[in-house]
Write a protein that holds these residues in place. Structure first.
Motif, mmCIF file in Angstrom:
data_model
loop_
_atom_site.group_PDB
_atom_site.id
_atom_site.type_symbol
_atom_site.label_atom_id
_atom_site.label_comp_id
_atom_site.label_asym_id
_atom_site.label_seq_id
_atom_site.Cartn_x
_atom_site.Cartn_y
_atom_site.Cartn_z
ATOM 1 N N SER A 49 0.825 -1.209 0.000
ATOM 2 C CA SER A 49 0.000 0.000 0.000
ATOM 3 C C SER A 49 0.856 1.255 0.000
ATOM 4 N N SER A 50 1.921 1.246 0.804
ATOM 5 C CA SER A 50 2.808 2.412 0.882
ATOM 6 C C SER A 50 3.493 2.668 -0.451
ATOM 7 N N VAL A 51 3.992 1.605 -1.066
ATOM 8 C CA VAL A 51 4.682 1.745 -2.353
ATOM 9 C C VAL A 51 3.711 2.174 -3.445
ATOM 10 N N LEU A 52 2.516 1.615 -3.426
ATOM 11 C CA LEU A 52 1.499 1.993 -4.411
ATOM 12 C C LEU A 52 1.162 3.477 -4.296
ATOM 13 N N PHE A 53 1.108 3.970 -3.070
ATOM 14 C CA PHE A 53 0.765 5.374 -2.839
ATOM 15 C C PHE A 53 1.880 6.318 -3.280
ATOM 16 N N THR A 54 3.122 6.017 -2.880
ATOM 17 C CA THR A 54 4.214 6.962 -3.138
ATOM 18 C C THR A 54 4.791 6.861 -4.545
ATOM 19 N N THR A 55 4.699 5.689 -5.191
ATOM 20 C CA THR A 55 5.336 5.539 -6.502
ATOM 21 C C THR A 55 4.351 5.518 -7.667
ATOM 22 N N VAL A 56 3.065 5.334 -7.383
ATOM 23 C CA VAL A 56 2.070 5.304 -8.467
ATOM 24 C C VAL A 56 1.056 6.446 -8.312
ATOM 25 N N LEU A 57 0.367 6.456 -7.187
ATOM 26 C CA LEU A 57 -0.708 7.423 -7.007
ATOM 27 C C LEU A 57 -0.181 8.858 -6.949
ATOM 28 N N CYS A 58 0.837 9.107 -6.139
ATOM 29 C CA CYS A 58 1.351 10.476 -6.009
ATOM 30 C C CYS A 58 1.927 11.024 -7.320
ATOM 31 N N PRO A 59 2.783 10.266 -8.025
ATOM 32 C CA PRO A 59 3.260 10.784 -9.314
ATOM 33 C C PRO A 59 2.135 11.005 -10.323
ATOM 34 N N PHE A 60 1.139 10.105 -10.352
ATOM 35 C CA PHE A 60 0.035 10.278 -11.288
ATOM 36 C C PHE A 60 -0.780 11.527 -10.964
ATOM 37 N N LEU A 61 -1.049 11.736 -9.686
ATOM 38 C CA LEU A 61 -1.808 12.921 -9.289
ATOM 39 C C LEU A 61 -1.042 14.202 -9.614
ATOM 40 N N MET A 62 0.275 14.160 -9.477
ATOM 41 C CA MET A 62 1.080 15.325 -9.827
ATOM 42 C C MET A 62 1.006 15.602 -11.326
ATOM 43 N N TYR A 64 -1.410 14.723 -13.301
ATOM 44 C CA TYR A 64 -2.782 15.173 -13.581
ATOM 45 C C TYR A 64 -2.951 16.641 -13.205
ATOM 46 N N PHE A 65 -2.360 17.035 -12.081
ATOM 47 C CA PHE A 65 -2.412 18.437 -11.661
ATOM 48 C C PHE A 65 -1.726 19.335 -12.692
ATOM 49 N N LEU A 66 -0.565 18.930 -13.146
ATOM 50 C CA LEU A 66 0.156 19.708 -14.157
ATOM 51 C C LEU A 66 -0.643 19.801 -15.450
ATOM 52 N N PHE A 67 -1.377 18.749 -15.758
ATOM 53 C CA PHE A 67 -2.233 18.754 -16.944
ATOM 54 C C PHE A 67 -3.402 19.722 -16.767
ATOM 55 N N LYS A 68 -4.003 19.724 -15.584
ATOM 56 C CA LYS A 68 -5.166 20.591 -15.326
ATOM 57 C C LYS A 68 -4.778 22.064 -15.334
ATOM 58 N N VAL A 69 -3.582 22.382 -14.883
ATOM 59 C CA VAL A 69 -3.143 23.783 -14.885
ATOM 60 C C VAL A 69 -2.410 24.139 -16.175
ATOM 61 N N LYS A 70 -2.463 23.196 -17.127
ATOM 62 C CA LYS A 70 -1.952 23.415 -18.494
ATOM 63 C C LYS A 70 -0.440 23.602 -18.564
ATOM 64 N N LEU A 71 0.274 23.001 -17.620
ATOM 65 C CA LEU A 71 1.735 22.984 -17.716
ATOM 66 C C LEU A 71 2.216 21.829 -18.595
ATOM 67 N N VAL A 72 1.358 20.839 -18.786
ATOM 68 C CA VAL A 72 1.580 19.797 -19.788
ATOM 69 C C VAL A 72 0.303 19.691 -20.602
ATOM 70 N N THR A 73 0.441 19.412 -21.876
ATOM 71 C CA THR A 73 -0.721 19.392 -22.769
ATOM 72 C C THR A 73 -1.339 18.009 -22.906
ATOM 73 N N SER A 74 -0.627 16.984 -22.408
ATOM 74 C CA SER A 74 -1.145 15.623 -22.511
ATOM 75 C C SER A 74 -0.647 14.801 -21.335
ATOM 76 N N LEU A 75 -1.495 13.905 -20.848
ATOM 77 C CA LEU A 75 -1.085 13.015 -19.769
ATOM 78 C C LEU A 75 0.006 12.049 -20.228
ATOM 79 N N LEU A 76 0.147 11.881 -21.539
ATOM 80 C CA LEU A 76 1.175 11.002 -22.091
ATOM 81 C C LEU A 76 2.534 11.685 -22.159
ATOM 82 N N MET A 77 2.566 12.982 -21.947
ATOM 83 C CA MET A 77 3.809 13.770 -21.955
ATOM 84 C C MET A 77 4.640 13.469 -23.207
ATOM 85 N N GLU A 78 4.015 13.654 -24.357
ATOM 86 C CA GLU A 78 4.672 13.311 -25.612
ATOM 87 C C GLU A 78 5.772 14.291 -25.993
#
Length: 204
Positions: A49-62, A64-78
């Motif tokens: 659970s700890s590893v899932l939270f810190t290495t998957v969920l937290c990076p994904f949420l970050m 997604y946040f960058l995508f919502k504030v338009k600092l990245v144009t795609s979740l795929l970061m092409e």
């Protein structure tokens, strides 16, 4: 850009680099007698659970946040330029995982993998300023290099498992090329960098 095949997109999604630490932990719990024989179920669940939270969920949420504030144009970061902030944040989360686990003797081997993964991302971040290296291939390469080095260092025999990892490297490389996300040079360099860094770290 080539839209690629459905199979290639599925392979790329299943073996996304953000999933590699959790993927490695599951493999470690299944294959490594040190974990399987000592860790009780409760501690295994807490660790997962700890590893899932810190290495998957937290990076994904970050991301997604960058995508919502338009600092990245795609979740795929092409775009190469859009990878910088997500990679920086991932370095922080990966090192945090290493720091939290390094004091727990039962997870020392995995914490060592996380330290190597943190170093790998830092190097990928530097390379990314000049070259769009494949992060997918760096991720699967790191897992393969880690397990190859571990097997050689401990004298264990997991030929079938290692063959499976090498097959995954080939499949993922095909998927990245088929999808048109990378050139062959970007694909091969990611694999070599990831495998080389984790392999050398395990052999030190």
């Amino acid at each position: 850009m080539n839209n690629g095949s459905t199979v290639a997109r599925i392979i790329s999604g299943l073996f996304h680099p953000i999933l590699m630490p959790f993927f490695t932990l599951i493999l470690m719990l299944q294959l490594h007698a040190f974990f399987a024989g000592i860790l009780p179920l409760k501690e295994i669940l807490i660790l997962m659970s700890s590893v899932l939270f810190t290495t998957v969920l937290c990076p994904f949420l970050m991301i997604y946040f960058l995508f919502k504030v338009k600092l990245v144009t795609s979740l795929l970061m092409e775009k190469r330029e859009e990878r910088i902030l997500p990679l920086l944040s991932t370095v922080v989360f990966y090192y945090l995982t290493y720091y939290l686990l390094k004091g727990i003797s039962l997870s020392v081997l995995f914490s060592y993998f996380m330290l190597g993964s943190t170093l790998l991302i830092i190097i990928c971040l530097f390379v990314n300023f000049f070259f769009k290296i494949s992060l997918h291939m760096a991720g699967i390469g790191g897992v393969t290099g880690f397990w190859t080095g571990l097997n050689l260092r401990q004298g264990t025999t997991h030929e079938i498992f290692l063959s499976f990892l090498f097959l995954l490297c080939g499949l993922l490389g095909y998927a990245r090329l088929e999808n048109g996300h990378h050139t062959p040079e970007e694909t091969y360099s990611g694999l070599i960098l990831g495998a080389g860094i984790l392999f050398v770290l395990m052999m030190l």
